[in-house]
Scaffold this motif. Structure first.
Motif, PDB file in Angstrom:
ATOM      1  N   LYS A 215       0.811  -1.223   0.000  1.00  0.00           N
ATOM      2  CA  LYS A 215       0.000   0.000   0.000  1.00  0.00           C
ATOM      3  C   LYS A 215       0.846   1.275   0.000  1.00  0.00           C
ATOM      4  O   LYS A 215       0.341   2.344  -0.340  1.00  0.00           O
ATOM      5  CB  LYS A 215      -0.933   0.002   1.228  1.00  0.00           C
ATOM      6  N   ILE A 216       2.082   1.183   0.435  1.00  0.00           N
ATOM      7  CA  ILE A 216       2.926   2.393   0.500  1.00  0.00           C
ATOM      8  C   ILE A 216       4.110   2.266  -0.476  1.00  0.00           C
ATOM      9  O   ILE A 216       4.232   3.043  -1.418  1.00  0.00           O
ATOM     10  CB  ILE A 216       3.474   2.645   1.928  1.00  0.00           C
ATOM     11  N   PRO A 219       3.173   1.485  -4.479  1.00  0.00           N
ATOM     12  CA  PRO A 219       2.591   2.629  -5.203  1.00  0.00           C
ATOM     13  C   PRO A 219       3.552   3.813  -5.318  1.00  0.00           C
ATOM     14  O   PRO A 219       3.603   4.459  -6.354  1.00  0.00           O
ATOM     15  CB  PRO A 219       1.381   3.016  -4.344  1.00  0.00           C
ATOM     16  N   LEU A 220       4.321   4.082  -4.247  1.00  0.00           N
ATOM     17  CA  LEU A 220       5.216   5.240  -4.294  1.00  0.00           C
ATOM     18  C   LEU A 220       6.438   4.979  -5.179  1.00  0.00           C
ATOM     19  O   LEU A 220       7.133   5.909  -5.566  1.00  0.00           O
ATOM     20  CB  LEU A 220       5.663   5.647  -2.882  1.00  0.00           C
ATOM     21  N   HIS A 304       2.008   6.604  -9.946  1.00  0.00           N
ATOM     22  CA  HIS A 304       1.597   7.705  -9.060  1.00  0.00           C
ATOM     23  C   HIS A 304       2.723   8.721  -8.965  1.00  0.00           C
ATOM     24  O   HIS A 304       3.758   8.430  -8.371  1.00  0.00           O
ATOM     25  CB  HIS A 304       1.283   7.178  -7.665  1.00  0.00           C
ATOM     26  N   TYR A 305       2.497   9.880  -9.551  1.00  0.00           N
ATOM     27  CA  TYR A 305       3.489  10.949  -9.408  1.00  0.00           C
ATOM     28  C   TYR A 305       3.033  11.862  -8.279  1.00  0.00           C
ATOM     29  O   TYR A 305       1.857  12.201  -8.182  1.00  0.00           O
ATOM     30  CB  TYR A 305       3.635  11.740 -10.700  1.00  0.00           C
TER      31      TYR A 305
ATOM     32  N   TYR B  87      -0.490   9.998   2.562  1.00  0.00           N
ATOM     33  CA  TYR B  87      -0.114   9.096   1.481  1.00  0.00           C
ATOM     34  C   TYR B  87      -0.448   9.793   0.155  1.00  0.00           C
ATOM     35  O   TYR B  87      -1.621  10.026  -0.136  1.00  0.00           O
ATOM     36  CB  TYR B  87      -0.863   7.771   1.608  1.00  0.00           C
ATOM     37  N   HIS B  89      -0.545   8.992  -2.927  1.00  0.00           N
ATOM     38  CA  HIS B  89      -1.267   8.307  -3.996  1.00  0.00           C
ATOM     39  C   HIS B  89      -2.706   7.998  -3.626  1.00  0.00           C
ATOM     40  O   HIS B  89      -3.443   7.427  -4.413  1.00  0.00           O
ATOM     41  CB  HIS B  89      -0.541   7.005  -4.342  1.00  0.00           C
ATOM     42  N   MET B  90      -3.095   8.375  -2.401  1.00  0.00           N
ATOM     43  CA  MET B  90      -4.469   8.086  -1.967  1.00  0.00           C
ATOM     44  C   MET B  90      -5.268   9.383  -1.870  1.00  0.00           C
ATOM     45  O   MET B  90      -4.715  10.439  -1.567  1.00  0.00           O
ATOM     46  CB  MET B  90      -4.458   7.427  -0.586  1.00  0.00           C
ATOM     47  N   PHE B  98      -7.624   4.699   5.801  1.00  0.00           N
ATOM     48  CA  PHE B  98      -6.596   3.645   5.698  1.00  0.00           C
ATOM     49  C   PHE B  98      -6.465   2.829   6.991  1.00  0.00           C
ATOM     50  O   PHE B  98      -6.471   1.597   6.967  1.00  0.00           O
ATOM     51  CB  PHE B  98      -5.252   4.280   5.317  1.00  0.00           C
ATOM     52  N   LYS B 132      -1.776  16.327  -3.191  1.00  0.00           N
ATOM     53  CA  LYS B 132      -1.058  17.346  -3.968  1.00  0.00           C
ATOM     54  C   LYS B 132      -2.003  18.464  -4.437  1.00  0.00           C
ATOM     55  O   LYS B 132      -1.546  19.528  -4.830  1.00  0.00           O
ATOM     56  CB  LYS B 132      -0.341  16.706  -5.155  1.00  0.00           C
TER      57      LYS B 132
END
Lengths: 307, 361
Positions: A215-216, A219-220, A304-305, B87, B89-90, B98, B132
């Motif tokens: 999950k971290i 994706p990052l 994912h940017y 996070y 991307h979330m 989460f 962002k």
């Protein structure tokens, strides 16, 4: 005043040119290289791909005949495509997984990290060389090291992995995966970019190691995975040396290691069909371009940017 | 609402001790602020309470239960990070849900909690956005929202406002105070900003070099600092520390000499060497008939803040001194000013920096 303006402007233009001359001077080696060694051959190969050219006579214009033959009546082209796609589709994901796994291990703050990093990077430095391909042939030959180990450990008499058409491609894939070093270094840099407090927040949220990874971390890391995947795919499509050395330039046994570039090389320098080989080269350019374009199009769905 | 008890808490990295046996009891629902200069150990202490740093020695209890070996997720705490740690991307919704998803809470319950927290923090419209796409203040609210949905026993804040601009910092500070009043949870807040500490805290814990220098209500800390460090750390501009010598002693009455000016005080029971007088700039006055004369000050620099005039200068013996005067005073550099102060608001510190009781004689 108006009469004076003309010589004044001419002087100004001369000064302007002189100022830029030094810049163009410094640029000239690159410009020369680009026009003579890149753009020139590319343009001439595009022209040759539309001709019948056998080196001994002048190129003869045949239009799209070469491309038609590639598309409709060339069984070795299909064999080469088969081998190359197998190689790309297996070696790239395997190399990505392997590089990421080692990068994660190295990122855990091991002692002597720099040594491990150097050792793991070593195959990437020397892996593409002829010497290593020769060594690889020794490892996977009938009486090679691999079979000796298998015999000693499991009393299993293995085949000649290289001489067997159903296994030879996998020895080349193994050689590619072994050269995971540069992808690993990039993954390692990517892992270092993920802020530690992201993991701390996740651990307070109750996420264990595997949930944190999926999950971290993953994706990052997608921008880095994407970069590595594109670079490795392009490299894999262009792979030549290992197949050439291991099969003695034949692509055998039974075309089982006939990489696309090897076939292209045979057409050009064994069969002296430079026009046809040029067409093959442009087909490869189109395939790589299509793959890269597809990768970029798909990126918006999974990469994912941060900004 | 939950209590915390820190008993002899220590933290060492190898042979280097960072926290030297901290004892602190935090009452249920209390808002405690850890304050101190960079490197004083305040964030380390907070991270040990959170479970992000192992405790080297001592015992941590939350709601009476020993927590030293309990994982961060099971301590019933939520933490708001300085960097927000969202996070990227979330979506905002996913960021907030989460932890609840990780705990396998039913979806309906998750939705209820996220929307309720979003409503409290007025971020309902932002739930579908990515971090962002948010401003710094909005990110901070999401980070607080992520803490709220967990319904924790204890909220931990690690310098949560330091990435915000001055105006937003004031606004968010007020909102955090309101949040505490509304939900009444126990909160521990780390900052190096004394204004945040003074305005938010029920109790301030001043740390220095891994030790508690003083713990008390904001006004206790301000009015009766335990030592010179605390006195100098709380207050802006910082307290003036003026070297004084003992000129004479008669029973409890002591005469101090400040650059030639005699000050009669009582209650000093310290050795006469190395004493200094602590006077806050805002407790000084110029040309006033009230208060005790402190002698003359030569102004060297003047700052006009509109509501206040800050005068920088020195005493006759060249000791630097700062005075904050109410209103707009026409003071010019080079001007000689007659200083007065209410000695009841002054402090005397001994050579070791300890505050010694003092009253005007």
């Amino acid at each position: 005043m108006l009469v004076d303006d003309v010589p004044h402007r001419r002087v100004h233009r001369w000064t302007h040119l002189r100022q830029h001359l030094a810049g163009y001077g410094f640029l000239s080696p690159w410009l020369l290289g680009f026009f003579v060694l890149t753009l020139g051959p590319a343009a001439s190969s595009l022209y040759l791909s539309l001709t019948d050219y056998g080196l001994m006579s002048a190129p003869r214009w045949v239009g799209a005949d070469n491309y038609m033959q590639i598309a409709t009546s060339d069984p070795r082209f299909r064999a080469a495509m088969n081998v190359t796609f197998t190689y790309v589709l297996l070696s790239v994901p395997l190399k990505l997984v392997f590089a990421l796994a080692v990068a994660i291990l190295l990122n855990r703050g091991l002692r002597g990290l720099n040594w491990f990093r150097a050792i793991f990077y070593l195959p990437s430095l020397i892996g593409g060389s002829v010497a290593i391909a020769v060594l690889w042939r020794q490892v996977f030959a009938g009486d090679g090291i691999l079979n000796q180990v298998l015999m000693a450990l499991f009393s299993y008499e293995g085949p000649s992995w290289i001489a067997n058409p159903s296994t030879s491609i996998y020895t080349l894939i193994a050689l590619a995966v072994w050269q995971f070093g540069s992808s690993m270094i990039i993954f390692l840099a990517g892992l270092r970019q993920i802020p530690q407090d992201m993991y701390e927040a996740a651990s307070i949220d109750g996420a264990g190691r595997s949930r944190q990874f999926f999950k971290i971390t993953l994706p990052l890391l997608t921008p880095v995975i994407f970069f590595n995947a594109v670079i490795l795919t392009i490299d894999a499509f262009k792979a030549f040396t290992p197949a050439f050395v291991i099969s003695d330039g034949t692509g055998g046994p039974i075309d089982s290691t006939l990489f696309y570039t090897l076939y292209l090389y045979q057409e050009a320098f064994t069969n002296f069909r430079f026009g046809y080989a040029s067409a093959l080269a442009w087909v490869l350019v189109a395939i790589i371009a299509a793959f890269t374009a597809l990768s970029f199009l798909s990126a918006k769905y999974w990469v994912h940017y941060d900004d | 609402m939950t209590s915390l008890a820190l008993t002899g808490i220590k933290k060492s990295y190898g042979a280097i001790d960072i926290i030297h046996g901290v004892d602190l009891a935090i009452e249920p629902g209390e808002f405690v602020v850890f304050v101190g200069p960079s490197g004083c150990g305040k964030s380390t202490l907070l991270r040990m309470i959170a479970g992000l740093e192992p405790i080297t020695g001592g015992e941590l209890r939350i709601a009476g239960a020993r927590m030293n070996e309990v994982s961060a997720a099971e301590r019933g705490i939520a933490m708001v990070f300085q960097s927000y740690a969202l996070y990227p991307h979330m979506s905002v919704y996913k960021n907030m849900s989460f932890g609840l998803e990780t705990a396998r809470m039913p979806k309906a319950e998750i939705d209820l909690r996220v929307r309720k927290a979003a409503e409290i923090l007025q971020i309902t419209k932002l739930l579908d956005r990515k971090p962002k796409q948010l401003s710094g203040g909005q990110r901070q609210r999401v980070a607080i929202g992520r803490a709220i949905v967990r319904d924790p026993q204890v909220f931990l804040f690690d310098e949560p406002l330091s990435n915000l601009d001055a105006e937003l910092r004031v606004q968010t500070r007020v909102e955090i105070a309101k949040l505490h009043a509304d939900i009444g949870a126990t909160m521990i807040y780390v900052t190096h900003d004394q204004v945040e500490a003074m305005t938010l805290a029920d109790r301030i814990v001043v740390l220095n070099g891994g030790r508690i220098e003083q713990a008390g209500t904001p006004l206790e800390i301000y009015n009766t600092p335990a030592n010179r460090f605390v006195a100098g750390f709380i207050g802006s501009p910082k307290m003036n520390f003026l070297n004084v010598s003992v000129d004479g002693r008669a029973g409890e009455a002591v005469t101090l000499d400040l650059a030639g000016t005699k000050l009669a005080v009582r209650g000093i029971d310290a050795r006469p060497e190395g004493l200094c007088l602590g006077v806050r700039p805002e407790h000084l006055d110029v040309g006033s008939d009230r208060g005790t004369p402190l002698g003359a000050m030569i102004a060297t620099h003047v700052e006009q803040l509109g509501g206040q005039t800050i005068v920088y200068g020195s005493l006759k013996d060249r000791q630097p001194i700062v005075a904050t005067l109410n209103g707009q005073k026409s003071v010019r550099a080079g001007e000689e000013l007659r200083l007065t102060a209410d000695l009841a608001q002054c402090h005397v510190f001994d050579a070791g920096g300890r505050r010694v009781a003092v009253q005007s004689a």
